[in-house]
Design an enzyme around this catalytic site. Structure first.
Site, mmCIF file in Angstrom:
data_model
loop_
_atom_site.group_PDB
_atom_site.id
_atom_site.type_symbol
_atom_site.label_atom_id
_atom_site.label_comp_id
_atom_site.label_asym_id
_atom_site.label_seq_id
_atom_site.Cartn_x
_atom_site.Cartn_y
_atom_site.Cartn_z
ATOM 1 N N CYS A 290 65.460 -69.729 -46.237
ATOM 2 C CA CYS A 290 65.442 -69.203 -47.616
ATOM 3 C C CYS A 290 66.801 -69.333 -48.309
ATOM 4 O O CYS A 290 66.881 -69.629 -49.506
ATOM 5 C CB CYS A 290 64.980 -67.749 -47.611
ATOM 6 S SG CYS A 290 65.622 -66.770 -46.259
ATOM 7 N N HIS B 253 68.100 -62.792 -52.232
ATOM 8 C CA HIS B 253 69.356 -63.212 -51.606
ATOM 9 C C HIS B 253 70.345 -63.600 -52.715
ATOM 10 O O HIS B 253 69.971 -64.282 -53.677
ATOM 11 C CB HIS B 253 69.146 -64.446 -50.719
ATOM 12 C CG HIS B 253 68.400 -64.175 -49.438
ATOM 13 N ND1 HIS B 253 68.010 -62.918 -49.025
ATOM 14 C CD2 HIS B 253 67.995 -65.036 -48.472
ATOM 15 C CE1 HIS B 253 67.391 -63.004 -47.855
ATOM 16 N NE2 HIS B 253 67.356 -64.273 -47.500
HETATM 17 N N1 LIG Z 1 61.266 -63.686 -45.014
HETATM 18 C C1 LIG Z 1 61.887 -64.731 -45.541
HETATM 19 O O1 LIG Z 1 62.664 -64.645 -46.507
HETATM 20 C C2 LIG Z 1 61.649 -66.081 -44.963
HETATM 21 C C3 LIG Z 1 62.059 -67.179 -45.689
HETATM 22 C C4 LIG Z 1 61.856 -68.452 -45.159
HETATM 23 C C5 LIG Z 1 61.274 -68.577 -43.938
HETATM 24 N N2 LIG Z 1 60.877 -67.484 -43.236
HETATM 25 C C6 LIG Z 1 60.256 -67.696 -41.935
HETATM 26 O O2 LIG Z 1 58.869 -67.369 -42.003
HETATM 27 C C7 LIG Z 1 58.451 -66.829 -40.749
HETATM 28 C C8 LIG Z 1 57.812 -65.473 -40.940
HETATM 29 O O3 LIG Z 1 58.677 -64.610 -41.637
HETATM 30 P P1 LIG Z 1 58.180 -63.214 -42.210
HETATM 31 O O4 LIG Z 1 59.345 -62.663 -42.917
HETATM 32 O O5 LIG Z 1 56.879 -63.341 -42.930
HETATM 33 O O6 LIG Z 1 57.915 -62.389 -40.816
HETATM 34 P P2 LIG Z 1 56.962 -61.129 -40.538
HETATM 35 O O7 LIG Z 1 56.844 -60.265 -41.743
HETATM 36 O O8 LIG Z 1 57.483 -60.532 -39.286
HETATM 37 O O9 LIG Z 1 55.500 -61.781 -40.240
HETATM 38 C C9 LIG Z 1 55.223 -62.565 -39.108
HETATM 39 C C10 LIG Z 1 53.802 -63.080 -39.175
HETATM 40 O O10 LIG Z 1 53.559 -63.906 -38.020
HETATM 41 C C11 LIG Z 1 52.429 -63.422 -37.303
HETATM 42 N N3 LIG Z 1 52.562 -63.648 -35.861
HETATM 43 C C12 LIG Z 1 53.512 -63.163 -35.029
HETATM 44 N N4 LIG Z 1 53.286 -63.579 -33.765
HETATM 45 C C13 LIG Z 1 52.165 -64.348 -33.808
HETATM 46 C C14 LIG Z 1 51.426 -65.062 -32.820
HETATM 47 N N5 LIG Z 1 51.777 -65.088 -31.542
HETATM 48 N N6 LIG Z 1 50.315 -65.738 -33.227
HETATM 49 C C15 LIG Z 1 49.940 -65.725 -34.528
HETATM 50 N N7 LIG Z 1 50.589 -65.070 -35.503
HETATM 51 C C16 LIG Z 1 51.716 -64.391 -35.144
HETATM 52 C C17 LIG Z 1 52.383 -61.927 -37.596
HETATM 53 O O11 LIG Z 1 51.087 -61.447 -37.345
HETATM 54 P P3 LIG Z 1 50.859 -59.893 -36.894
HETATM 55 O O12 LIG Z 1 50.989 -59.093 -38.145
HETATM 56 O O13 LIG Z 1 49.478 -59.927 -36.344
HETATM 57 O O14 LIG Z 1 51.906 -59.596 -35.862
HETATM 58 C C18 LIG Z 1 52.737 -61.960 -39.088
HETATM 59 O O15 LIG Z 1 51.605 -62.353 -39.845
HETATM 60 C C19 LIG Z 1 59.700 -66.827 -39.850
HETATM 61 O O16 LIG Z 1 59.726 -68.027 -39.118
HETATM 62 C C20 LIG Z 1 60.826 -66.816 -40.852
HETATM 63 O O17 LIG Z 1 62.012 -67.362 -40.331
HETATM 64 C C21 LIG Z 1 61.030 -66.241 -43.734
#
Ligand SMILES: NC(=O)c1ccc[n+]([C@@H]2O[C@H](COP(=O)([O-])OP(=O)(O)OC[C@H]3O[C@@H](n4cnc5c(N)ncnc54)[C@H](OP(=O)(O)O)[C@@H]3O)[C@@H](O)[C@H]2O)c1
Length: 346
Positions: A133, A246
């Protein structure tokens, strides 16, 4: 936005997370043409009901067999899940737009910020990566400056919100703040530091050279997206107690002289950039004001008098939108526009 002739069979991997929920919001807002929708997550969320366009969808367990009859997968379930499942999605005939760090630096995987380097999409082999991001919002003004006068050196210091660390980190900031104000003792979960009322120069793990992985991502991913493998760029990445948005203090040395007026003109003519810079009225972009909006905002643009051809600026964007979900949806739209998808016409 795309025209409605083609409808897409879509899956969202990580549908219950911060980015996953933003996907749904943005798909709805942009009226993305969907013929079917699969919501995939971990065991924890199986059976949860989620609303989309007035219909209820049941969250399913993500497995390697989840991608039959899917055209596009928007993935945001972390790098290890993407590494495991993306090859199965591609084998089943889908294109996966991945938000995790799993494939970003692989040579045959386009790393794309919509509006900055869409031209590389045509090289995709089933996987397209979304950058970190922090990088996504940085490369938009950097691209405008590079086109104007060439980039010589870039120094970035970030002020990153807790939503970048997932939903659990946002919940923890709320809990920590309440406990801090009521002087209760509390433990740290999402990261091993107290981030309420604190500023932490540590995001992701430390590498041997003293940089963090987050800082290395900003450096390497910016070089790849801007197609400047030798760009001099350095970064210090810092977590601040902000929910969404950010901010980045950026010092840019240009190859050729440019005036502030030329820079403003270049920014104002560049898609997705919004100049918000009225120092006499104390106007500049702030995370709290821009959360929930699409542009990359830029303010505090001023000459760095300590070095020739160098400018300072302040760049702010919603990390969950341009930094993640919005960019992925715009990439999907671009795939349709450029006809780079085997799509089912319904
Ligand atoms: N937040 C940001 O600003 C941002 C920006 C760019 C990229 N990202 C990337 O996007 C990804 C997710 O970020 P987030 O902020 O959305 O995280 P988050 O709020 O922790 O959400 C994680 C998601 O992944 C699912 N998940 C976890 N373990 C899993 C598994 N074994 N099988 C299938 N689904 C699974 C979770 O499902 P459950 O609810 O069922 O656990 C949830 O839907 C990361 O790789 C992060 O680096 C984030």
């Amino acid at each position: 936005m795309v025209q409605q002739e083609h409808k897409i069979r879509l899956a969202i991997l990580g549908a219950t997370g911060n980015v996953g929920r933003k996907f749904l919001e943005i798909l709805e807002q942009r009226n993305f043409p969907i013929s079917s929708l699969k919501l995939l997550a971990s065991e924890k969320s199986v059976g949860k009901m989620v609303q989309f366009q007035g219909k209820e969808y049941k969250v399913e367990l993500a497995t390697k067999n989840s991608f039959k009859d899917v055209d596009i997968v928007l993935a945001s379930a972390g790098a290890s899940v993407s590494k495991e499942l993306a090859p199965h999605a591609v084998k089943a005939g889908a294109v996966i737009i991945d938000n995790s760090s799993a494939f970003r630096m692989e040579q045959n995987v386009p790393l794309v910020v919509a509006g900055v380097n869409d031209h590389v999409l045509k090289k995709h082999k089933g996987i397209i990566a979304n950058p970190n991001c922090t990088t996504a919002q940085l490369v938009v003004p950097l691209k405008a400056l590079h086109k104007l006068a060439g980039l010589k050196r870039v120094i970035v210091s970030t002020y990153q919100s807790v939503s970048g660390a997932g939903k659990s980190a946002m919940d923890e900031l709320t809990e920590q703040s309440k406990n801090h104000l009521s002087e209760n003792n509390y433990s740290f979960k999402a990261i091993n530091r107290k981030f309420a009322f604190n500023v932490i120069p540590h995001i992701d793990t430390f590498l041997e050279d003293g940089y963090t992985k987050e800082e290395a991502k900003v450096i390497n991913e910016s070089r790849k997206i801007l197609e400047l493998p030798d760009l001099s760029i350095t970064c210090t990445a810092v977590r601040v107690p902000v929910y969404i948005g950010h901010s980045e203090s950026v010092n840019v040395e240009l190859n050729h002289p440019a005036t502030k007026e030329q820079i403003l003109k270049a920014f104002k003519g560049f898609p997705d950039l919004e100049v918000f810079d009225e120092p006499s009225e104390s106007k500049y972009p702030m995370a709290i004001d821009i959360a929930g909006t699409d542009p990359v905002y830029i303010g505090r643009i001023r000459e760095d008098k300590s070095n020739p051809n160098t400018f300072n600026m302040w760049i702010v964007a919603d990390n969950l939108r341009i930094g993640a979900a919005l960019n992925a949806v715009r990439i999907a739209e671009e795939l349709l526009k450029q006809n780079l998808l085997k799509i089912s016409v319904v």
